[in-house]
Motif scaffolding. Structure first.
Motif, PDB file in Angstrom:
ATOM      1  N   ASP A  73       4.862  29.722  -6.734  1.00 15.09           N
ATOM      2  CA  ASP A  73       6.257  29.778  -6.275  1.00 15.09           C
ATOM      3  C   ASP A  73       6.351  29.554  -4.767  1.00 15.09           C
ATOM      4  O   ASP A  73       5.349  29.316  -4.081  1.00 15.09           O
ATOM      5  CB  ASP A  73       6.926  31.084  -6.710  1.00 15.09           C
ATOM      6  CG  ASP A  73       6.363  32.318  -6.022  1.00 15.09           C
ATOM      7  OD1 ASP A  73       5.751  32.202  -4.937  1.00 15.09           O
ATOM      8  OD2 ASP A  73       6.532  33.434  -6.573  1.00 15.09           O
ATOM      9  N   GLY A  79       2.787  32.482 -10.833  1.00 15.04           N
ATOM     10  CA  GLY A  79       3.458  33.001 -12.012  1.00 15.04           C
ATOM     11  C   GLY A  79       3.005  32.250 -13.247  1.00 15.04           C
ATOM     12  O   GLY A  79       2.624  31.080 -13.169  1.00 15.04           O
ATOM     13  N   PHE A  81       4.148  31.434 -17.287  1.00 12.63           N
ATOM     14  CA  PHE A  81       5.268  31.467 -18.223  1.00 12.63           C
ATOM     15  C   PHE A  81       4.885  30.770 -19.517  1.00 12.63           C
ATOM     16  O   PHE A  81       3.985  29.926 -19.550  1.00 12.63           O
ATOM     17  CB  PHE A  81       6.497  30.758 -17.626  1.00 12.63           C
ATOM     18  CG  PHE A  81       6.919  31.293 -16.291  1.00 12.63           C
ATOM     19  CD1 PHE A  81       7.748  32.403 -16.203  1.00 12.63           C
ATOM     20  CD2 PHE A  81       6.470  30.706 -15.119  1.00 12.63           C
ATOM     21  CE1 PHE A  81       8.136  32.905 -14.971  1.00 12.63           C
ATOM     22  CE2 PHE A  81       6.843  31.205 -13.874  1.00 12.63           C
ATOM     23  CZ  PHE A  81       7.676  32.312 -13.808  1.00 12.63           C
ATOM     24  N   ASN A 115      10.546  30.876 -10.299  1.00 13.02           N
ATOM     25  CA  ASN A 115      10.341  32.240 -10.791  1.00 13.02           C
ATOM     26  C   ASN A 115      10.773  32.404 -12.243  1.00 13.02           C
ATOM     27  O   ASN A 115      10.811  33.521 -12.765  1.00 13.02           O
ATOM     28  CB  ASN A 115      11.093  33.241  -9.906  1.00 13.02           C
ATOM     29  CG  ASN A 115      10.484  33.341  -8.518  1.00 13.02           C
ATOM     30  OD1 ASN A 115       9.276  33.453  -8.398  1.00 13.02           O
ATOM     31  ND2 ASN A 115      11.309  33.273  -7.491  1.00 13.02           N
ATOM     32  N   ARG A 144       8.057  35.301 -19.195  1.00 11.76           N
ATOM     33  CA  ARG A 144       6.950  35.504 -18.253  1.00 11.76           C
ATOM     34  C   ARG A 144       5.793  36.189 -18.972  1.00 11.76           C
ATOM     35  O   ARG A 144       5.992  37.136 -19.730  1.00 11.76           O
ATOM     36  CB  ARG A 144       7.399  36.330 -17.060  1.00 11.76           C
ATOM     37  CG  ARG A 144       6.304  36.546 -16.012  1.00 11.76           C
ATOM     38  CD  ARG A 144       6.797  37.363 -14.849  1.00 11.76           C
ATOM     39  NE  ARG A 144       7.659  36.596 -13.968  1.00 11.76           N
ATOM     40  CZ  ARG A 144       7.250  35.872 -12.940  1.00 11.76           C
ATOM     41  NH1 ARG A 144       5.950  35.792 -12.669  1.00 11.76           N
ATOM     42  NH2 ARG A 144       8.106  35.232 -12.183  1.00 11.76           N
ATOM     43  N   LYS A 146       2.262  38.311 -18.620  1.00 15.02           N
ATOM     44  CA  LYS A 146       1.545  39.164 -17.669  1.00 15.02           C
ATOM     45  C   LYS A 146       0.332  38.425 -17.122  1.00 15.02           C
ATOM     46  O   LYS A 146      -0.479  37.878 -17.890  1.00 15.02           O
ATOM     47  CB  LYS A 146       1.087  40.455 -18.356  1.00 15.02           C
ATOM     48  CG  LYS A 146       2.186  41.456 -18.598  1.00 15.02           C
ATOM     49  CD  LYS A 146       1.694  42.642 -19.421  1.00 15.02           C
ATOM     50  CE  LYS A 146       0.604  43.433 -18.739  1.00 15.02           C
ATOM     51  NZ  LYS A 146       0.242  44.669 -19.500  1.00 15.02           N
TER      52      LYS A 146
END
Length: 384
Positions: A73, A79, A81, A115, A144, A146
């Motif tokens: 990001d 991140g 996904f 995000n 999302r 973990k």
């Protein structure tokens, strides 16, 4: 073996235990069970931070059929996904790329920020109307997953039920806390893959132990002998081996690669090689480290993604390029020597009379530790 087979002989003490039955290496239905109970239920490695180095970089990953998207990001954080649009389930990103504006679905152009938040839904309320009262954009961000990054490896917990990575692996983080410093990838020669016709677990099992060194790695064994190694076993967490005679690589002029800062003298000639369950193999030495991410592509096929890291970057040490290349070549040779072993064991698992094998209580403790862990994960999945 059926779903309710008894794994008690695997969980038994190493002195009497059998290894996992053949079905755990050759049966697609057992492979599917392990996918959920072993790989999706724990912190599994799926990628490397060096592959998405800049903000906006994105890389899709197929993790056992699960479409995953790795994204860096605008703040530099990584991140992870699910790589599917919340509208009709279209794959969002099909190849590594730089996201210039938003993650845009190629089907109906729904757009998400880095995000994962849903930002635009063109014509969702009809031509020219980008909103509808029944479409709550705040509830339709990307799923999302973990994730945690350690030593540049991107770990994920797909089912979301595992405890935080720092808690699950606190023991190894403490053991290697001296190496808790930035790592720098060694460049193009320090990145390579091996395609192995084997179940992924056999690569873990082979890596765990030093028992095979005299016969499979005679060059390495010539100076790092079997008797110079020790077992590493932490029940339910990780296992591997260490050596007391790590020999630092030098070039013709006597130059060496810089050490990681602040190391105790234990690491002057020591090194450790640990399988962090389920599928990441780490090696640490005073002047470099490596990570091997095992990507199961099927019941009997695995890709080994190997990356080598250093205390100083390429940019800061251009004079050491040749030394890094030599180091990578040597390690690649060692890892290639193991291919015939894991592929041979895979072929052997088709022998219907094989009962999982036995373990040397002295030499095979790290490998049994892994079998024990896999069996307990499967048992927990069946009891859930």
């Amino acid at each position: 073996m059926n779903k309710h087979s008894d794994l008690a002989s695997v969980i038994a003490d190493v002195s009497t235990a059998n290894g996992l039955p053949n079905a755990h290496y050759i049966d697609p239905s057992v492979f599917e069970e392990e996918k959920h109970a072993v790989l999706f239920a724990n912190w599994a490695g799926v990628g490397f931070g060096k592959d998405i180095p800049e903000p906006g970089d994105a890389k899709p990953v197929d993790f056992l059929g699960m479409p995953i998207l790795l994204v860096r990001d605008h703040d530099g954080a990584i991140g992870v996904f699910q790589n599917t649009c919340r509208h009709r389930g279209m794959i969002l990103v099909d190849k590594p790329q730089k996201i210039r504006g938003a993650i845009r679905c190629p089907y109906h152009s729904w757009c998400y920020n880095l995000n994962g938040a849903l930002r635009t839904t063109p014509h969702v309320g009809g031509p020219g109307r980008s909103m509808h009262e029944d479409i709550n954009m705040d509830e339709l961000g990307l799923f999302r997953i973990k994730a945690h990054v350690w030593r540049d490896v991107i770990f994920v917990n797909v089912d979301g039920a595992a405890s935080p990575f720092e808690e699950v692996h606190a023991d190894l983080l403490e053991r290697w806390k001296e190496f808790d410093t930035p790592v720098h990838h060694g460049g193009a020669s320090s990145s390579f893959t091996l395609q192995v016709a084997s179940n992924w677990k056999l690569a873990v099992e082979n890596y765990c132990e030093s028992y095979h060194l005299p016969w499979v790695h005679p060059g390495l064994n010539s100076y790092s002998r079997l008797e110079d190694h020790y077992n590493i076993e932490e029940r339910g967490l990780y296992s591997g081996q260490g050596t007391l005679v790590y020999r630092q690589l030098k070039d013709q002029s006597g130059a060496v690669m810089p050490d990681f800062a602040g190391l105790s003298d234990k690491w002057d000639e020591g090194a450790e090689y640990v399988a962090l369950y389920p599928n990441v193999l780490f090696g640490i030495q005073r002047d470099h480290s490596f990570a091997i991410l095992l990507e199961p592509q099927g019941c009997e096929t695995t890709v080994e993604h190997i990356e080598i890291y250093y205390a100083k970057s390429e940019a800061d040490t251009p004079e050491l390029t040749a030394l890094r290349d030599t180091n990578a070549t040597q390690w690649k040779g060692v890892f290639e020597e193991d291919v015939f072993v894991v592929e041979g064991m895979q072929k052997g698992r088709h022998g219907v009379l094989f009962d999982g094998g036995r373990f040397s209580p002295v030499m095979d403790g790290p490998t049994h530790n892994f079998h024990h862990w896999v069996a307990t994960q499967i048992a927990a999945g069946r009891d859930a």
